[in-house]
Design a protein around this motif. Structure first.
Motif, PDB file in Angstrom:
ATOM      1  N   PHE A 110      -5.110   1.581   0.205  1.00 13.32           N
ATOM      2  CA  PHE A 110      -5.918   2.503  -0.618  1.00 13.32           C
ATOM      3  C   PHE A 110      -5.157   3.282  -1.763  1.00 13.32           C
ATOM      4  O   PHE A 110      -5.409   2.562  -3.185  1.00 13.32           O
ATOM      5  N   HIS A 113      -4.668  -0.149  -3.936  1.00 17.56           N
ATOM      6  CA  HIS A 113      -6.318  -0.134  -4.901  1.00 17.56           C
ATOM      7  C   HIS A 113      -6.081   0.635  -5.917  1.00 17.56           C
ATOM      8  O   HIS A 113      -6.742   0.701  -7.200  1.00 17.56           O
ATOM      9  N   ARG A 114      -5.068   2.739  -5.791  1.00 21.96           N
ATOM     10  CA  ARG A 114      -5.762   3.090  -6.637  1.00 21.96           C
ATOM     11  C   ARG A 114      -4.538   3.422  -7.387  1.00 21.96           C
ATOM     12  O   ARG A 114      -4.979   4.077  -8.278  1.00 21.96           O
ATOM     13  N   ILE A 116      -4.502   0.877  -9.914  1.00 18.07           N
ATOM     14  CA  ILE A 116      -5.625   0.059 -10.808  1.00 18.07           C
ATOM     15  C   ILE A 116      -5.576   1.620 -12.505  1.00 18.07           C
ATOM     16  O   ILE A 116      -6.133   2.455 -11.992  1.00 18.07           O
ATOM     17  N   ASN A 136      -3.289  -4.813 -12.885  1.00 12.20           N
ATOM     18  CA  ASN A 136      -4.490  -5.540 -11.969  1.00 12.20           C
ATOM     19  C   ASN A 136      -5.001  -5.647 -11.253  1.00 12.20           C
ATOM     20  O   ASN A 136      -5.652  -5.858  -9.999  1.00 12.20           O
ATOM     21  N   VAL A 140      -6.155  -5.213  -7.354  1.00 17.35           N
ATOM     22  CA  VAL A 140      -6.625  -6.007  -6.043  1.00 17.35           C
ATOM     23  C   VAL A 140      -6.771  -6.740  -5.421  1.00 17.35           C
ATOM     24  O   VAL A 140      -6.884  -6.622  -3.858  1.00 17.35           O
ATOM     25  N   GLY A 143      -3.361  -5.199  -2.640  1.00 19.89           N
ATOM     26  CA  GLY A 143      -4.116  -4.462  -1.616  1.00 19.89           C
ATOM     27  C   GLY A 143      -5.042  -4.926  -0.693  1.00 19.89           C
ATOM     28  O   GLY A 143      -5.061  -4.567   0.191  1.00 19.89           O
ATOM     29  N   ASP A 144      -6.244  -5.757  -1.054  1.00 21.65           N
ATOM     30  CA  ASP A 144      -7.125  -6.212  -0.034  1.00 21.65           C
ATOM     31  C   ASP A 144      -6.200  -7.248   1.449  1.00 21.65           C
ATOM     32  O   ASP A 144      -6.997  -7.786   2.007  1.00 21.65           O
TER      33      ASP A 144
END
Length: 340
Positions: A110, A113-114, A116, A136, A140, A143-144
């Motif tokens: 997370f 992801h933050r 981005i 970016n 994504v 993070g995934d």
């Protein structure tokens, strides 16, 4: 704070900077790290996040996994699990160590992801547009990847209740981040007219839920009673609330008068100050907000609230037998409830 964390790491058996080492050494993540190097020279936040994995003495990225290990050791084995004590190392089950790693992987996913960024708000000094767009995509995908690894490890624990708890914590995180990123919650925008109770709800989702439910899950893995599980949940919840309040308070309690630390209009002192002052007067003071909050009741109330959550976290610890691990958990609370 750093000293408290260092002492706590000695109790659980190894530095928690190695918590996610197994994942970090994988070929897939090594490839991601090589790709992230392409962002050097830009201001993409993914770079700062990556640096934090290597060294971050200020924020202690591995704090959540450390707390899970400490609460596991503080609780010890339950009477239902005495036959499995051969599976314990330094008083902690291997499944609980895996859970600590899972907690860190989810938190790290997370964080990535933050990172981005909003392409539409970029400035020329941030870096070339194609590099920022690439950053970016990496945020994504990486993070995934971390989140997928965490979910795979979670399934391997083969405990339905633990899977349910951690899955709900992931849902809480998503909801909390949605609140943070909504138009009314941008840090440089005026807050909605919300009170401290709404602030607590949002902070629980985005900051406390993962640790609270991970602490509860650690007790479930050792087959502890519902009462012990609830005490572990309460410790994780209220310690995290204290930690967030402590962070929010820093721009207002620093001793240096020349300190110009940035602060959020959604921080606890700002929201409490708004409650005391009233919405209309708050709007008039917005340009001189930081000094106004320092002089008002918001800071002292936020300090009191921080200590209140700290005391509730300490009260939850009373159910555990005295031990080094329990003392370390208490010291973590003391570290975030102490102010100049």
């Amino acid at each position: 704070w750093s000293q408290v964390v260092s002492e706590a790491e000695k109790i659980v058996g190894y530095p928690t900077s190695f918590m996610s080492l197994r994942c970090l050494l994988s070929d897939e993540l090594s490839n991601i790290a090589m790709q992230v190097r392409k962002l050097v020279g830009t201001k993409h936040p993914l770079l700062d996040t990556a640096r934090g994995f290597v060294y971050d003495s200020r924020n202690n990225l591995q704090m959540r996994g450390l707390v899970v290990l400490l609460i596991s050791k503080a609780a010890g084995p339950s009477t239902a699990e005495l036959s499995f004590q051969h599976d314990m190392v330094s008083g902690i089950y291997s499944s609980q160590r895996s859970l600590a790693e899972i907690t860190e992987l989810i938190h790290t996913a997370f964080l990535v992801h933050r990172g981005i960024v909003n392409i539409g708000e970029l400035k020329s000094c941030d870096g070339p547009l194609k590099d920022m767009q690439f950053g970016n995509k990496m945020a994504v995908l990486s993070g995934d990847f971390l989140l997928a690894n965490a979910c795979t490890s979670l399934a391997q624990l083969q405990n339905t209740k633990v899977v349910e708890l951690i899955s709900s914590a992931i849902g809480d995180l998503v909801q909390g981040i949605y609140y943070e990123n909504s138009k009314s919650s941008e840090e440089n925008c005026l807050t909605d007219d919300i009170g401290i109770s709404r602030w607590k709800e949002q902070v629980f989702l985005s900051h406390s839920a993962l640790l609270a439910k991970s602490c509860q899950a650690a007790m479930e893995l050792a087959k502890h009673s519902a009462e012990i599980q609830d005490m572990a949940f309460q410790y994780g919840k209220h310690m995290c609330m204290s930690h967030k309040l402590h962070s929010d308070l820093q721009p207002f309690v620093k001793e240096s008068s020349t300190d110009t630390m940035a602060f959020s209009l959604n921080s606890a002192p700002a929201i409490l100050h708004q409650e005391f002052l009233g919405r209309e007067a708050w709007l008039k003071q917005i340009r001189e907000l930081q000094e106004a909050i320092k002089a008002g009741k918001g800071v002292t109330s936020a300090i009191d609230l921080c200590r209140c959550h700290g005391n509730r976290a300490l009260a939850a610890l009373e159910r555990f037998l005295p031990s080094e691990a329990r003392d370390a958990l208490a010291n973590i609370v003391y570290a975030v409830t102490r102010f100049p």
